[in-house]
Design a protein around this motif. Sequence first.
Motif, PDB file in Angstrom:
ATOM      1  N   GLU A 174       0.826  -1.206   0.000  1.00 51.22           N
ATOM      2  CA  GLU A 174       0.000   0.000   0.000  1.00 51.22           C
ATOM      3  C   GLU A 174       0.862   1.259   0.000  1.00 51.22           C
ATOM      4  N   ALA A 175       1.930   1.255   0.817  1.00 51.30           N
ATOM      5  CA  ALA A 175       2.791   2.436   0.911  1.00 51.30           C
ATOM      6  C   ALA A 175       3.518   2.698  -0.406  1.00 51.30           C
ATOM      7  N   LEU A 176       4.014   1.648  -1.035  1.00 51.82           N
ATOM      8  CA  LEU A 176       4.748   1.814  -2.291  1.00 51.82           C
ATOM      9  C   LEU A 176       3.821   2.273  -3.412  1.00 51.82           C
ATOM     10  N   ARG A 177       2.618   1.711  -3.464  1.00 50.71           N
ATOM     11  CA  ARG A 177       1.676   2.119  -4.503  1.00 50.71           C
ATOM     12  C   ARG A 177       1.190   3.546  -4.277  1.00 50.71           C
ATOM     13  N   THR A 178       1.018   3.931  -3.025  1.00 51.07           N
ATOM     14  CA  THR A 178       0.615   5.302  -2.724  1.00 51.07           C
ATOM     15  C   THR A 178       1.688   6.285  -3.178  1.00 51.07           C
ATOM     16  N   ALA A 179       2.942   5.874  -3.047  1.00 55.35           N
ATOM     17  CA  ALA A 179       4.068   6.714  -3.470  1.00 55.35           C
ATOM     18  C   ALA A 179       4.344   6.588  -4.964  1.00 55.35           C
ATOM     19  N   ASP A 180       3.497   5.844  -5.672  1.00 59.60           N
ATOM     20  CA  ASP A 180       3.626   5.654  -7.121  1.00 59.60           C
ATOM     21  C   ASP A 180       4.976   5.029  -7.488  1.00 59.60           C
ATOM     22  N   ILE A 181       5.398   4.055  -6.667  1.00 58.04           N
ATOM     23  CA  ILE A 181       6.648   3.333  -6.908  1.00 58.04           C
ATOM     24  C   ILE A 181       6.319   1.988  -7.552  1.00 58.04           C
ATOM     25  N   GLU A 182       6.970   1.671  -8.658  1.00 55.08           N
ATOM     26  CA  GLU A 182       6.759   0.389  -9.328  1.00 55.08           C
ATOM     27  C   GLU A 182       7.423  -0.705  -8.497  1.00 55.08           C
ATOM     28  N   ILE A 183       6.627  -1.564  -7.906  1.00 49.16           N
ATOM     29  CA  ILE A 183       7.135  -2.504  -6.908  1.00 49.16           C
ATOM     30  C   ILE A 183       8.139  -3.502  -7.488  1.00 49.16           C
TER      31      ILE A 183
END
Length: 301
Positions: A232-241
């Motif tokens: 959730e945190a990575l997607r909120t930060a628009d980071i490609e996991i």
Amino acid sequence: MINWGRVACGICVTGLQFGEGFVADERWALTEEPYARLLVPLPLSDEGHYEPSGEHASLAQTLFFADCIGFDHDCPTVVLPCRTDTPPPYEAIGHKRPWHEPVRYYRDALEASVEFAHQIRFNDDLALRYAPEGDPLASFEERFNNRREALSLYASAIRQVDLLSEYLGLYRVLEWPQKDNGKKFIEAHLDEIGGYDFGSLQMADLGYHRGPVEDPIEVFEVLRERAQGRIEALRTADIEIPAHLYALRNGLAHGKQDLVLNDFGPGVDAVAAELPLVKLLARIAVEGGGETAAVITAEWR
């Protein structure tokens, strides 16, 4: 009567409640050896009793069982020699000492390292996941058919004391299914984590500590909660996991650029934050993932 003298090696795993042991693949009894305190596989007859004349487990068979137990309990295991005439796999550098027994020293050092690796991960003991007999989860040959390489990679990763090494080892598991950089596997299975059946692995305070006995902790549920929080945190930060996890892997594996160092600060924190996510993805990779794993878990959980 068990002929312990025929046992060449056994499995060292600390922080796990063995109880009376269990039967694996309907032909091996995993029993604690009373002198060396190792878990050893003993051959069973068709009637389910110890077979003194039966073929005892080879080193390769014992290593396989060690990997299975380590994977199912997410705890480090090593295989150690039971006999004093068994040489260590390599010779340590140093002067010869008449009181120094190489096998004993090697074994004690490995046993201590496994204990410390467990203590880094868990505060208390883990409950054995297998019923004494007839447990489908202990059908190791069937469960890990054609998946032994991935199983071995996972078991090697969780033996590491340093979490940077564990991350790198777990990422190797993600590269195994398609023999690529692992990003496609991550992308395909990332959303499975929330509903995937990882099984029940309980950690329990057995009353060794002061105060009342605490409720058991479901280890995989704790890991799932942490992993989903990072997703959730990575997607909120628009980071490609997938790219993010792969970049951490490269920073550990290569000495070129964007290195991840053991700085006891931001570098380690970044890896530690993603470790539960990579761990659960690696478990899905070992078990097959997707529809295959859904069929498996319906029977074995």
